[in-house]
Design a protein around this motif. Structure first.
Motif, PDB file in Angstrom:
ATOM      1  N   GLU A 405       0.817  -1.211   0.000  1.00  9.01           N
ATOM      2  CA  GLU A 405       0.000   0.000   0.000  1.00  9.01           C
ATOM      3  C   GLU A 405       0.848   1.257   0.000  1.00  9.01           C
ATOM      4  O   GLU A 405       1.839   1.369   0.718  1.00  9.01           O
ATOM      5  CB  GLU A 405      -0.923  -0.011   1.226  1.00  9.01           C
ATOM      6  N   GLY A 446      -3.623   3.330  -1.826  1.00  7.88           N
ATOM      7  CA  GLY A 446      -4.126   2.103  -2.422  1.00  7.88           C
ATOM      8  C   GLY A 446      -2.964   1.204  -2.801  1.00  7.88           C
ATOM      9  O   GLY A 446      -1.816   1.464  -2.443  1.00  7.88           O
ATOM     10  N   TYR A 455      -6.517  -0.922  -6.353  1.00  6.52           N
ATOM     11  CA  TYR A 455      -7.402  -1.000  -5.190  1.00  6.52           C
ATOM     12  C   TYR A 455      -7.270   0.293  -4.393  1.00  6.52           C
ATOM     13  O   TYR A 455      -6.179   0.630  -3.947  1.00  6.52           O
ATOM     14  CB  TYR A 455      -7.037  -2.194  -4.301  1.00  6.52           C
ATOM     15  N   LYS A 457      -7.897   2.460  -1.103  1.00  8.15           N
ATOM     16  CA  LYS A 457      -8.068   2.158   0.328  1.00  8.15           C
ATOM     17  C   LYS A 457      -8.608   3.364   1.109  1.00  8.15           C
ATOM     18  O   LYS A 457      -9.619   3.297   1.767  1.00  8.15           O
ATOM     19  CB  LYS A 457      -6.737   1.700   0.945  1.00  8.15           C
TER      20      LYS A 457
END
Length: 570
Positions: A405, A446, A455, A457
């Motif tokens: 991340e 992300g 993705y 977050k």
């Protein structure tokens, strides 16, 4: 220059080209080329009023002449303060036709915000919906404005609807007189004798529009978007969607002062020869009527729109097989909500999935989208053609491995030119990396998996997402703190059953001041005067003190935890 950028998502480009050729032209030129291909297709529809592409071009030409008659120069900024009406769209392309810049303003912005937008852009002229006139009258002398071109939502309605509108809602709107005001009809008529050059000279790198994104500490920042930004978005969007065709109808729910509305529901649709169904006002309660009346092929909206779709009892057993593309953007779409929407679509005969997109105004709007026939749980999709994503260690240029991340950064043809009159913020957001490319640092956290699926977050910056609008807590706090009796405030996002999140303000008053109902009413009135309607706090709570961090800053995360715990107990 791109050989060092990893692009694992290409293997999921099912029939999609990875690279496109972008013409060095204006957005008006792109529209004209589209109109020349199919002059008799319907360009837009507004309450039954329809215009073909050929007719739309004539309306733009007439409006462009009227702007020239006013003496508007190339690169001059002309403000549009309108919801989705034909006049807003005509003016947008006409401004581009003469080489000027459209300065897009939310009609529900507060007086001081509108004043800021007019002053920072140095706009001498504004096309405004009539309901905003009282605010414009109050600030007129504090801005460069010379004239206000007034539009009523009823102006382009069919005759019978126009008469009904004037007898009901139209009666409430302020009537004005004086040389600083001119009706849309009078304005267009003034251009009848004006002359236009035969060809527009706009190039890809010329600024086409300014859209506003909330400021974290001061007023919202003006985002300079070029012709290339809009044209690349249209071309990439059509390629990534992989299902759009001429004559497809798109429900233009998202507003023209928003990148989602202007870039996708208008310009992308006009590029591929579709029909933009213009809606100046949207009500979730009447969503079923829109679907049944227009049978749109494409819907692009925020998650709250689809929540309303699920709750609408009038669609039970109704066939939605005319839908071929349903896109959700502007806010995070939860895994559970996506499952419910997909089931709803299947049950109603639409053999498609809702496709989640991701983007920000700094790249017009979407730049990442779920593939047409594939989904990876929790992912916001894969990048558009000629758009590159990577994950870096926050506030650095250090790339992180797949699965780790960090901050989402992106690069490509839709990335803005910069922030208007704000070099410092531009340099912080647009950074040239060692690979020689300029990367847009999104401020969002992300990760990317090994196949290139992205993705989202959470956000690095404090931000509240409410019905697709970005609310900036620090900006709201600045307004509340400017109230004479307030010592300090803290604004957080709290859960809301329909809007996803709304703002809640915690307020500490100055010593000796009492938290009475009169005090609350006065603070609310202060906020209503200085904040856009959509960013007003939904709840207010007085506190004797606010939680602090070890270094003495307000611990807004503690307030968020408190509210979450309270919500769970209820």
């Amino acid at each position: 220059m791109n050989q060092n950028i990893e692009t694992p998502w290409y293997k999921y480009y099912d029939g999609i080209r990875a690279h496109l050729d972008y013409p060095d032209i204006s957005i008006y030129r792109m529209l004209k080329e589209s109109a020349d291909k199919h002059p008799n297709h319907i360009s837009y529809e507004y309450y039954g009023t329809k215009r073909t592409y050929g007719q739309f071009l004539k309306e733009i030409e007439q409006c462009a002449k009227a702007f020239k008659a006013l003496g508007i120069e190339e690169k001059e900024k002309v403000s549009i303060c309108m919801p989705n009406t034909p006049e807003a769209v005509i003016a947008f392309y006409a401004i581009n036709r003469i080489g000027a810049v459209a300065n897009m303003i939310h009609p529900l912005s507060a007086e001081n915000e509108i004043k800021h937008y007019l002053n920072i852009s140095q706009s001498r002229y504004i096309i405004s919906i009539d309901i905003t006139l009282p605010k414009l009258e109050n600030i007129f002398k504090e801005t460069p404005l010379k004239q206000i071109i007034v539009v009523s939502p009823g102006d382009s309605m069919p005759f019978f609807m126009k008469a009904a509108y004037r007898m009901t809602k139209g009666r409430k709107n302020t009537r004005t007189s004086g040389k600083e005001f001119i009706s849309w009809k009078e304005f267009v008529k003034q251009g009848e004798q004006a002359q236009l050059v035969t060809e527009d000279k706009g190039k890809g790198q010329d600024v086409a529009a300014i859209l506003y994104s909330g400021g974290t500490t001061g007023y919202p920042k003006g985002i300079e978007l070029t012709n290339l930004n809009f044209n690349a978005l249209a071309m990439q969007g059509v390629e990534a969607c992989a299902c759009l065709q001429e004559k497809d109808k798109v429900l233009a729910i998202m507003p023209v002062f928003h990148g989602f509305g202007l870039g996708i529901c208008i310009h992308t649709v006009q590029y591929f020869g579709g029909t933009s169904i213009l809606l100046p006002q949207f009500s979730a309660k009447t969503f079923h009527k829109l679907l049944k009346k227009y049978k749109p092929n494409i819907i692009a909206g925020v998650p709250t729109l689809y929540e309303a779709l699920l709750k609408n009892e009038h669609l039970e057993g109704y066939d939605l097989s005319f839908l071929k593309c349903v896109i959700s953007g502007g806010d995070s779409l939860s895994v559970e909500l996506k499952k419910k929407i997909d089931s709803f679509l299947k049950e109603h005969g639409a053999g498609i999935q809702v496709r989640e997109g991701y983007g920000l105004t700094e790249c017009v709007t979407g730049s990442c989208l779920t593939p047409i026939n594939y989904y990876r749980e929790g992912s916001i999709g894969i990048p558009y053609p000629d758009t590159y994503y990577k994950i870096v260690k926050p506030n650095t240029q250090v790339s992180l491995p797949y699965g780790e991340e960090g901050e989402i950064v992106l690069s490509g043809s839709t990335v803005m030119k910069g922030y208007l009159n704000d070099e410092k913020e531009t340099e912080m957001t647009l950074r040239k990396h060692e690979d020689g490319r300029v990367w847009l640092h999104t401020g969002d956290l992300g990760y990317m998996d090994e196949d290139g699926f992205v993705y989202f977050k959470q956000r690095l910056k404090r931000l509240i997402m409410s019905s697709g609008y970005c609310l900036y807590p620090q900006y709201i706090e600045n307004v509340i703190d400017s109230y004479p009796d307030v010592l300090m405030s803290c604004v957080i996002g709290i859960e809301h059953p329909y809007k996803m999140q709304v703002a809640k303000a915690f307020i500490v008053l100055k010593k000796g001041k009492k938290p009475t109902e009169e005090m609350l009413s006065s603070i609310k009135a202060h906020c209503e005067k200085n904040l856009a309607k959509y960013s007003l706090p939904y709840e207010y709570e007085f506190r004797e003190e606010l939680p602090k961090t070890l270094v003495g800053k307000i611990a807004y995360n503690e307030l968020i935890k408190e509210e979450k715990a309270k919500h769970e107990r209820q």
